[in-house]
Design a protein around this motif. Structure first.
Motif, short mmCIF file in Angstrom:
data_model
loop_
_atom_site.label_atom_id
_atom_site.label_comp_id
_atom_site.label_asym_id
_atom_site.label_seq_id
_atom_site.Cartn_x
_atom_site.Cartn_y
_atom_site.Cartn_z
N ILE A 283 9.09 9.77 8.64
CA ILE A 283 7.82 9.85 9.36
C ILE A 283 6.67 9.69 8.37
N TYR A 284 6.81 10.38 7.23
CA TYR A 284 5.78 10.25 6.18
C TYR A 284 5.68 8.79 5.73
N LEU A 285 6.80 8.16 5.46
CA LEU A 285 6.79 6.77 4.99
C LEU A 285 6.22 5.84 6.05
N GLY A 286 6.65 6.01 7.29
CA GLY A 286 6.19 5.12 8.36
C GLY A 286 4.69 5.21 8.58
N LEU A 287 4.14 6.43 8.65
CA LEU A 287 2.71 6.59 8.90
C LEU A 287 1.87 6.04 7.74
N HIS A 288 2.34 6.26 6.51
CA HIS A 288 1.56 5.81 5.36
C HIS A 288 1.64 4.30 5.18
N ILE A 289 2.77 3.70 5.49
CA ILE A 289 2.84 2.24 5.42
C ILE A 289 1.97 1.62 6.50
N ALA A 290 1.96 2.26 7.69
CA ALA A 290 1.12 1.75 8.79
C ALA A 290 -0.36 1.83 8.45
N SER A 291 -0.73 2.79 7.58
CA SER A 291 -2.15 2.93 7.22
C SER A 291 -2.60 1.86 6.23
N SER A 292 -1.64 1.12 5.65
CA SER A 292 -1.95 0.03 4.70
C SER A 292 -2.80 0.51 3.55
N GLN A 293 -2.53 1.70 3.07
CA GLN A 293 -3.32 2.28 1.99
C GLN A 293 -2.40 2.65 0.82
N ASP A 294 -2.71 2.13 -0.35
CA ASP A 294 -2.06 2.53 -1.60
C ASP A 294 -0.54 2.64 -1.43
N LEU A 295 0.13 1.51 -1.34
CA LEU A 295 1.57 1.46 -1.10
C LEU A 295 2.36 2.09 -2.25
N LEU A 296 1.90 1.90 -3.47
CA LEU A 296 2.62 2.44 -4.62
C LEU A 296 2.65 3.97 -4.59
N LEU A 297 1.49 4.58 -4.29
CA LEU A 297 1.43 6.03 -4.19
C LEU A 297 2.30 6.53 -3.04
N THR A 298 2.30 5.80 -1.95
CA THR A 298 3.13 6.17 -0.80
C THR A 298 4.61 6.19 -1.17
N LEU A 299 5.08 5.15 -1.83
CA LEU A 299 6.49 5.08 -2.22
C LEU A 299 6.85 6.16 -3.23
N LEU A 300 5.92 6.48 -4.13
CA LEU A 300 6.18 7.52 -5.11
C LEU A 300 6.33 8.89 -4.44
N GLU A 301 5.40 9.19 -3.53
CA GLU A 301 5.49 10.48 -2.84
C GLU A 301 6.71 10.54 -1.92
N PHE A 302 7.04 9.42 -1.28
CA PHE A 302 8.25 9.35 -0.45
C PHE A 302 9.50 9.62 -1.29
N ALA A 303 9.53 9.02 -2.49
CA ALA A 303 10.68 9.23 -3.37
C ALA A 303 10.79 10.69 -3.78
#
Length: 705
Positions: free
Chosen positions: A189-209
């Motif tokens: 859910i975290y990954l999906g919402l943050h990817i949908a926001s199209s904001q800072d993909l690298l930070l999103t993947l790091l926090e998801f990991a």
């Protein structure tokens, strides 16, 4: 009993744990759930209500840690909202969903603890857990930009998620699978919402990991913790007495069961923890030693003469062992390894005409001893005794003259009184039943010649001189026999004493040719076997045997001490063996034993004494008494004996027949058919009770088709 030098989950421990888990519900390999739904619910309930549960997986402090962590998260994130930007609709919305979800957890938790919320409590807690985590995800800065178009500075939701994951185990979420699936869902859910926001993909993947890695790490920790807690729950909630709830548990059984339970718990701790492993191993070794001593010692209070005489010189050692040690229950060392060397060969002993009948002895469980008594003009004991001596060629091996043992058996037979039940026919029947049990089990392969001789004497002499009354009757009437034997196993003491008194008469000493060592062994065995027929020792003997079965993976039978213990149970089984005979024989013996009881009851009435149970011919419910006797006394004897010697023949011919007879008596009792009689002056064969029992026997047989 063999024990492993290094405590681990060896074969014996596996067996104990399997027995334990079988009682409390075996765990499934993947989910760890107990297959028994009621046990699984009990386990979950112990987690839901830690204060009211006797089994504490987690301390109450763990619950406080979670509640304090949740409170801190709500306060910190709420203050961050308030201090980060002006009061707007987005601020009000975020404060609302965060605190509402937090409040739901508090309300659900305390409602469950107060037993207000009883419907789907675990599901409610899991839903609230997901709600608070999703509200934290919505607090993310990237989502604020995407959803609320706000560029305020906020705490990352990752910190709150990780803290809640670390403290929610066994408080909000109770199984590792639910924990993993719930947090895996949150991660995506975290990954999906943050990817949908199209904001800072690298930070999103790091926090998801980070969230996903933390979820996997906490799940692994959760798995091993849950495995440990479930095993402890299985062990701690196994009541050792429940395994034998229909059988009486003796003190020795209780001790052995407790020691085994403690060893199982230690094994579990050795598997699940490294801390104090050396000490746990030492404790396990000590308990193993204790268990071995209990199972191998005939008398736990027996003095260790070797230890006492360790510092003495040779002469003092000999003196101590000769004059201080009790030799009454020790086997002569010189004959401990002497196995049976004779062969079965029926010979001529003035029984040629009956050889066809006598060959059934030891081979036919339903051997009709009444027919033998009729054929021998009332001398079944002498006949079967002489046949047994010849069958095993004991006269040749021990140099016993035929006239000597013939005279001995005749004296035994003459000294049996003409009681309805306790007579020489009963003694002969008991020997036949005993030899059947001996031959149809592994016991025969290990039995020595002198042990067979002792068994023949013990079985034929086990009721000699019986007056037809019980020990209780003799004690209550201050009978001279009770005075002589100090009220302790009065009849059995008399039977064994009289057997050897008759043997000591001129020309009747059947043991005269034995060496002193073998004589001591035979005398010990005869006395022990006869004393074992005292019903007051019933539960002690059965309990000790069952304790050996429970605690010993193998069934030791290769020493005289072990065989004597089995033979004491075997003579008890043979003594009440009529209950396991075919219907006709069982009914015939029942006629006789009940009449003998009623004669005692009549005498008790005449003396103004309280009538013994099942001795009142006016009130006794015969089907009830017989059903209870088989169920509570006879069946446990045979089942315990056969659990040790494991004979398929005994199981089929004896135990199955016992169950059939008990079932028929029980059915008759349920039909409320009472058979009572009035005392009469007719002879034994015409007693009214015999007539009524004969008619009852007909109905008993007809009821089984």
């Amino acid at each position: 009993m063999k024990t492993s030098p290094e405590p681990r989950r060896d074969s014996k421990t596996d067996r104990n744990l399997i027995e334990c888990e079988a009682k409390t519900g075996i765990m499934q390999k993947s989910s760890l759930h107990f297959k028994n739904l009621s046990i699984e619910n009990s386990y979950i309930a112990s987690l839901l209500y830690p204060k009211s549960s006797s089994f504490h997986v987690t301390t109450i402090e763990n619950h406080y840690y979670f509640l304090c962590t949740l409170s801190a998260i709500l306060i910190i994130y709420s203050l961050n909202y308030i201090l980060s930007y002006e009061f707007t609709s987005s601020l009000a919305f975020q404060l609302l969903i965060l605190n509402a979800s937090g409040l739901c957890i508090f309300l659900a938790y305390f409602s469950i603890q107060k037993h207000i919320l009883k419907v789907f409590p675990t599901q409610v807690l899991q839903f609230c857990y997901l709600a608070i985590l999703i509200s934290l995800i919505l607090n993310s800065k990237l989502l604020q930009l995407w959803i609320f178009n706000s560029n305020s500075c906020t705490f990352s939701c990752v910190f709150g998620i990780l803290l809640l994951q670390a403290t929610s185990k066994f408080v909000i979420i109770f199984t590792y699978r639910t924990f993993f699936l719930a947090n895996l869902l949150i991660s995506f859910i975290y990954l999906g919402l943050h990817i949908a926001s199209s904001q800072d993909l690298l930070l999103t993947l790091l926090e998801f990991a980070i969230i996903l890695s933390w979820t996997i790490l906490e799940t692994i920790k959760f798995y091993f913790a849950e495995l440990e807690y479930r095993e402890k729950f299985a062990l701690c909630n196994t009541n050792p007495q429940e395994n034998n709830k229909n059988d009486a548990m003796t003190e020795i059984e209780s001790i052995i069961s407790s020691v085994n339970q403690a060893m199982n718990i230690i094994n579990t701790l050795l598997i699940t923890t490294v801390k104090h492993k050396v000490y746990l191993q030492k404790i396990y070794e000590i308990l193993s030693k204790v268990l071995k001593i209990i199972m191998t010692k005939g008398n736990l209070y027996e003095v260790d003469m070797d230890g006492i005489t360790a510092g003495m010189d040779a002469d003092d050692k000999i003196f101590m062992k000769e004059y201080v040690k009790d030799h009454s229950k020790s086997q002569p060392e010189a004959i401990k390894s002497e196995l049976r060397k004779t062969i079965e060969l029926p010979k001529r002993y003035q029984v040629e005409e009956l050889l066809g009948v006598l060959r059934q002895v030891s081979n036919n469980w339903n051997f009709d001893i009444f027919f033998l008594a009729e054929c021998t003009a009332g001398k079944p004991l002498t006949t079967i005794g002489k046949y047994a001596i010849g069958k095993y060629r004991l006269d040749e091996f021990f140099k016993i003259d035929e006239q000597v043992y013939h005279k001995f058996f005749e004296k035994l037979e003459i000294n049996y009184k003409q009681n309805p039940y306790h007579n020489s026919t009963h003694a002969a029947d008991v020997l036949g039943s005993f030899l059947f049990i001996l031959h149809q089990s592994i016991l025969f392969e290990y039995t020595n010649d002198y042990e067979i001789l002792a068994c023949i004497i013990a079985n034929l002499g086990h009721d000699v001189g019986h007056p037809g009354f019980t020990n209780r009757f003799l004690v209550n009437n201050r009978d001279p026999l009770a005075i002589t034997y100090n009220d302790l196993s009065v009849l059995e003491m008399m039977h064994s004493s009289l057997t050897f008194q008759l043997m000591s008469e001129p020309g009747a000493n059947i043991l005269n040719g034995l060496t002193n060592e073998i004589y001591i062994a035979v005398r010990l065995q005869v006395i022990e076997m006869i004393l074992a027929t005292d019903m007051s020792k019933h539960f002690d003997l059965i309990g000790k045997l069952k304790a050996k079965i429970v605690s010993s993976p193998n069934r030791p039978i290769d020493t005289p001490e072990h065989r004597l213990e089995i033979m004491r149970i075997a003579i008890k089984a043979a003594d009440v063996g009529h209950a396991a005979k075919s219907r006709d024989l069982h009914i015939k013996w029942s006629n006789l034993v009940i009449e003998e009881f009623f004669v005692q009851g009549d005498l008790e009435k005449a003396k103004g004494l309280a009538v013994s149970m099942y001795c009142d011919r006016d009130k006794t419910n015969i089907p009830k008494s017989q059903s209870g006797f088989i169920k509570n006394i006879v069946l446990p004897i045979y089942e315990s004996l056969n659990n040790y010697i494991t004979s398929v023949v005994i199981d089929k011919d004896c135990i199955d027949e016992l169950k059939k007879n008990q079932s028929e008596w029980e059915n008759c009792h349920l039909r409320k058919r009472m058979f009572t009689t009035k005392a009469g002056n007719a002879g034994f064969s015409e007693q009214p009770v015999i007539k009524s029992l004969r008619s009852f026997g007909t109905e008993f047989r007809n009821s089984t088709g």
